[in-house]
Enzyme design. Structure first.
Site, PDB file in Angstrom:
ATOM      1  N   HIS A  76     -11.583   8.384  -6.850  1.00  0.00           N
ATOM      2  CA  HIS A  76     -10.357   7.695  -7.245  1.00  0.00           C
ATOM      3  C   HIS A  76     -10.710   6.411  -7.982  1.00  0.00           C
ATOM      4  CE1 HIS A  76      -7.343   9.598  -4.173  1.00  0.00           C
ATOM      5  NE2 HIS A  76      -8.031  10.498  -4.857  1.00  0.00           N
ATOM      6  N   TYR A 205       0.885   3.415  -2.161  1.00  0.00           N
ATOM      7  CA  TYR A 205       1.265   2.455  -1.134  1.00  0.00           C
ATOM      8  C   TYR A 205       2.691   2.014  -1.433  1.00  0.00           C
ATOM      9  CZ  TYR A 205      -3.647   1.994   0.279  1.00  0.00           C
ATOM     10  OH  TYR A 205      -4.917   2.246   0.740  1.00  0.00           O
ATOM     11  N   PRO A 297      -5.311  -0.570   9.026  1.00  0.00           N
ATOM     12  CA  PRO A 297      -5.807   0.447   8.089  1.00  0.00           C
ATOM     13  C   PRO A 297      -5.276   0.296   6.673  1.00  0.00           C
ATOM     14  CG  PRO A 297      -4.130   1.370   9.538  1.00  0.00           C
ATOM     15  CD  PRO A 297      -4.417  -0.012  10.058  1.00  0.00           C
ATOM     16  N   LYS A 301     -10.564  -0.519   5.240  1.00  0.00           N
ATOM     17  CA  LYS A 301     -11.817  -1.261   5.411  1.00  0.00           C
ATOM     18  C   LYS A 301     -12.610  -0.888   6.660  1.00  0.00           C
ATOM     19  CE  LYS A 301     -11.383  -3.591   1.706  1.00  0.00           C
ATOM     20  NZ  LYS A 301     -12.187  -3.129   0.558  1.00  0.00           N
ATOM     21  N   TYR A 389     -10.204  -4.173  -2.947  1.00  0.00           N
ATOM     22  CA  TYR A 389     -10.031  -2.790  -2.502  1.00  0.00           C
ATOM     23  C   TYR A 389     -11.321  -1.991  -2.641  1.00  0.00           C
ATOM     24  CZ  TYR A 389      -7.472   1.496  -1.449  1.00  0.00           C
ATOM     25  OH  TYR A 389      -7.021   2.644  -0.855  1.00  0.00           O
TER      26      TYR A 389
END
Length: 398
Positions: A76, A205, A297, A301, A389
């Site tokens: 991704h 998200y 979550p 991480k 990220y």
């Protein structure tokens, strides 16, 4: 009667942290025994995270277990933020100079490490009862456990506590030498795993007035979805039909149109917390992974932080045996904690940004909308979330 065994490093916990540490030490010729209170099947049944940073990918390659990850994992280069009914892509690859993440389930990582350990004939003790750690503040630490009606002792040079949040290692640290920091969030994540194609090729998200949602995946045919729910909710309160209907209500029209539903193959509610233990070394016992820290979550991480703990610890132990140096051991806790707090901050911030906090009122939602609007329309804002990220380099802070 007690049966005694000798090794260099006793690893408590056969989750991905303990198994990865054992594999890295084995590659360097350092002996280790892993002790796990659960069965191997139970360990593999745990449904956990599935987004791996580049650092974690590199560590699995170093451990010699990356082949299936590269073959089956999904690369991704970005993810979508959904708010005010519209989606916006964060192009991580472009914003970070070519970095990506890979979607590959923690269960699969654990399976690969288990298979490698078994193939090498390395000792793992499953279903060990009453595991205890002793004299780790001395030069001769030891571990005891019970199995098949017999008490066993492992004499060792070091103990690695990879046994999770509820494990014996952190609980055994001297109370006057340990400090714990914790934030418990007022909601949980209701997660569903289904053998259905993902709604989107990358993660979504979602910030909605009904609460947070996440559209994730484990493969091209297996999806993982989450909904923010009150801590008072029970799994049995949520039928599959109710879950899918609520998920639809939190998505944009295009995602709703592409959502494929089906029976859940796993359903659970997980509470969210931020937790850090300081320090992470007590004499000759070290904490790693969930034994030392928990992150919400939201930022993906948890497993990645555990992997870097293990890298720092394995490097320190290998230096001790190969170079007779204690420099890595002495700096282990400090090196880990700087990286951990950076990840804890990001996970807390991202959680605060994406979830519904009713106590903040309508103005709280407006603040979130404004910050999300800034993130997607500012290159600096987009770069900040992308850099955090994809993860920090291993030498961060050195």
């Amino acid at each position: 009667m007690t049966k005694a065994t000798r090794t260099q490093v006793a690893i408590i916990g056969a989750g991905p942290s303990g198994l990865l540490l054992g594999q890295l030490l084995h590659k360097a010729g350092v002996d280790a025994i892993i002790v796990e209170r659960q069965s191997g099947d139970y360990v593999l049944s745990r449904i956990r995270a599935g987004v791996l940073e580049q650092v974690t990918m590199d560590l699995l390659d170093e451990a010699g277990v990356g082949e299936r990850m590269h073959k089956e994992g999904l690369i991704h280069g970005g993810f979508d933020l959904l708010f005010k009914g519209a989606r916006h892509r964060i192009n991580m690859n472009q914003l970070t100079g070519g970095k990506n993440v890979i979607v590959y389930g923690q269960t699969e990582v654990t399976r690969d490490l288990m298979d490698a350990r078994q193939a090498a004939g390395l000792p793992t003790i499953y279903e060990a009862a009453n595991v205890q750690v002793h004299e780790f503040d001395s030069a001769k630490p030891r571990v005891t456990y019970e199995k098949d009606g017999q008490t066993h002792t492992i004499e060792c040079d070091f103990i690695a506590g990879c046994d999770g949040f509820h494990g014996v290692c952190r609980a055994s640290a001297p109370k006057d030498k340990i400090r714990e920091y914790e934030k418990v969030y007022p909601f949980g994540w209701l997660g569903v795993l289904s053998d259905t194609p993902p709604v989107h090729h990358e993660l979504i998200y979602a910030n909605s007035t009904r609460g947070f949602a996440l559209c994730s995946q484990r493969s091209a045919t297996r999806s993982r979805y989450y909904l923010q729910v009150p801590l008072t909710d029970k799994v049995e309160d949520w039928s599959d039909e109710a879950f899918w209907e609520e998920l639809r209500n939190r998505l944009d029209p295009e995602a709703r149109e592409h959502l494929v539903t089906g029976p859940s193959i796993e359903k659970s509610i997980a509470p969210l917390r931020s937790f850090v233990t300081e320090p992470m070394r007590f004499g000759r016992m070290f904490l790693a992974g969930d034994a030392a820290h928990i992150v919400p979550p939201t930022g993906a991480k948890g497993l990645n932080l555990a992997a870097t703990d293990v890298k720092y610890l394995s490097t320190a132990l290998i230096e001790y045996y190969q170079e007779n140096s204690e420099a890595g051991i002495d700096s282990y806790s400090e090196r880990c904690l700087r990286r951990i707090w950076r990840a804890e901050r990001f996970s807390w911030w991202f959680t605060s940004l994406m979830h519904n906090f009713p106590e903040n009122g309508d103005i709280g939602q407006k603040f979130q909308d404004a910050e999300l609007d800034y993130l997607i329309h500012s290159e600096s804002g987009s770069k900040t979330i992308a850099e955090n990220y994809v993860g920090l380099p291993l030498d961060f802070g050195d």
